[in-house]
Design a protein around this motif. Sequence first.
Motif, short mmCIF file in Angstrom:
data_model
loop_
_atom_site.label_atom_id
_atom_site.label_comp_id
_atom_site.label_asym_id
_atom_site.label_seq_id
_atom_site.Cartn_x
_atom_site.Cartn_y
_atom_site.Cartn_z
N ALA A 122 -4.17 6.96 -7.53
CA ALA A 122 -3.31 5.84 -7.88
C ALA A 122 -1.99 5.91 -7.10
CB ALA A 122 -3.02 5.85 -9.38
N PRO A 123 -1.43 4.76 -6.70
CA PRO A 123 -0.14 4.77 -5.99
C PRO A 123 0.96 5.40 -6.86
CG PRO A 123 -1.19 2.63 -5.84
CD PRO A 123 -1.97 3.40 -6.85
N GLU A 124 1.80 6.17 -6.22
CA GLU A 124 2.93 6.79 -6.91
C GLU A 124 4.22 6.00 -6.72
OE1 GLU A 124 5.14 11.16 -7.15
OE2 GLU A 124 4.18 10.49 -5.29
N LYS A 125 4.39 5.41 -5.54
CA LYS A 125 5.61 4.68 -5.22
C LYS A 125 5.27 3.39 -4.48
CE LYS A 125 8.44 8.86 -4.57
NZ LYS A 125 9.28 9.62 -3.61
N LEU A 126 6.14 2.40 -4.65
CA LEU A 126 6.07 1.16 -3.87
C LEU A 126 7.43 0.90 -3.25
CD1 LEU A 126 4.25 -1.39 -6.24
CD2 LEU A 126 3.21 0.16 -4.58
N LYS A 127 7.44 0.48 -1.99
CA LYS A 127 8.64 -0.02 -1.36
C LYS A 127 8.38 -1.48 -0.98
CE LYS A 127 10.29 4.44 0.39
NZ LYS A 127 10.85 5.17 1.57
N LEU A 128 9.22 -2.37 -1.47
CA LEU A 128 8.99 -3.80 -1.33
C LEU A 128 9.96 -4.42 -0.33
CD1 LEU A 128 8.57 -4.68 -5.12
CD2 LEU A 128 6.82 -3.94 -3.49
N PHE A 129 9.42 -5.28 0.54
CA PHE A 129 10.21 -5.97 1.54
C PHE A 129 9.90 -7.47 1.43
CE2 PHE A 129 9.03 -1.79 2.98
CZ PHE A 129 10.19 -1.25 3.52
N VAL A 130 10.90 -8.30 1.67
CA VAL A 130 10.74 -9.75 1.56
C VAL A 130 10.88 -10.41 2.92
CG1 VAL A 130 11.73 -11.86 0.57
CG2 VAL A 130 11.54 -9.81 -0.83
N ASN A 131 9.87 -11.19 3.28
CA ASN A 131 9.89 -11.97 4.53
C ASN A 131 10.13 -11.09 5.75
OD1 ASN A 131 9.66 -14.17 2.77
ND2 ASN A 131 11.86 -14.56 2.77
N ARG A 132 9.46 -9.94 5.78
CA ARG A 132 9.58 -9.01 6.90
C ARG A 132 8.20 -8.78 7.52
NH1 ARG A 132 14.02 -5.80 7.90
NH2 ARG A 132 12.75 -5.34 9.76
N GLU A 133 7.73 -9.78 8.25
CA GLU A 133 6.39 -9.72 8.84
C GLU A 133 6.31 -8.72 10.00
OE1 GLU A 133 4.17 -13.46 9.15
OE2 GLU A 133 5.92 -14.46 8.31
N ASP A 134 7.44 -8.15 10.38
CA ASP A 134 7.45 -7.17 11.46
C ASP A 134 7.21 -5.74 10.96
OD1 ASP A 134 10.01 -7.37 10.13
OD2 ASP A 134 10.83 -6.05 11.67
N ILE A 135 7.13 -5.55 9.65
CA ILE A 135 6.99 -4.20 9.10
C ILE A 135 5.64 -3.60 9.51
CG2 ILE A 135 6.67 -2.91 6.96
CD1 ILE A 135 9.54 -3.47 7.51
N ASP A 136 5.70 -2.37 10.05
CA ASP A 136 4.49 -1.62 10.35
C ASP A 136 4.81 -0.14 10.20
OD1 ASP A 136 5.87 -0.86 12.67
OD2 ASP A 136 4.87 -2.36 13.91
N PHE A 137 3.86 0.73 10.56
CA PHE A 137 4.08 2.16 10.37
C PHE A 137 5.12 2.73 11.35
CE2 PHE A 137 -0.17 2.03 8.28
CZ PHE A 137 0.23 2.55 7.06
#
Length: 207
Positions: free
Chosen positions: A96-111
Amino acid sequence: MPGGHVCEACAAGAVTSANDAEADPLYAYIDTGSMQCLNESAEHPLSHCVKPESQRLDTSKFLESDADEQLIIRIPFTEAVKIKYICVSGGSDGAAPEKLKLFVNREDIDFDNVEDTKPVQELELAPHVGHDVDYPLNYSRFQCVRTLEIFIPSNFGDDVTRMYYLGFKGKGTNNKRQIVEATYEARAIPSDHKAIEENRNVSQLGM
């Protein structure tokens, strides 16, 4: 635990949103055909856990990560929405996921950049959360969400991350996404077509 038991879900901030008038299910607003997930398993893609609320108890299908436990999820909406709650059901095992990091309107997000980008909100999840609770968000920061990017950096110890349900609650805004459409010539432009004809003649000479 001395002093009484505190449920893990409550300690992590999970609540039941059934009586919240501003918490409509947002599945109908999701552009499911344009969703993306980085590092998802081919056998268990994102579409297996993003489903109508009526199917949130179904554990026959799930999202699973591939190479390691990390995932980046991109949820596009057909119109801007206000998100008040997020529901993540990962089961009772270490996947199960332990943490979430949320971004808004950031389609450039990658690893390549997610670790260096400040999220709008971070959530610490409980390891054993039922399917009927939701995590409240900082509502003022999620008032005009066209795409929601979710980074899952870790789970509770498994080699892969697994999610049975991912859902959102809030309100639509009737602010439709702008769709870019190709505009074709209404009339011929002589200079353009002259250049095309010259290129065609050159090609024929070279045959």
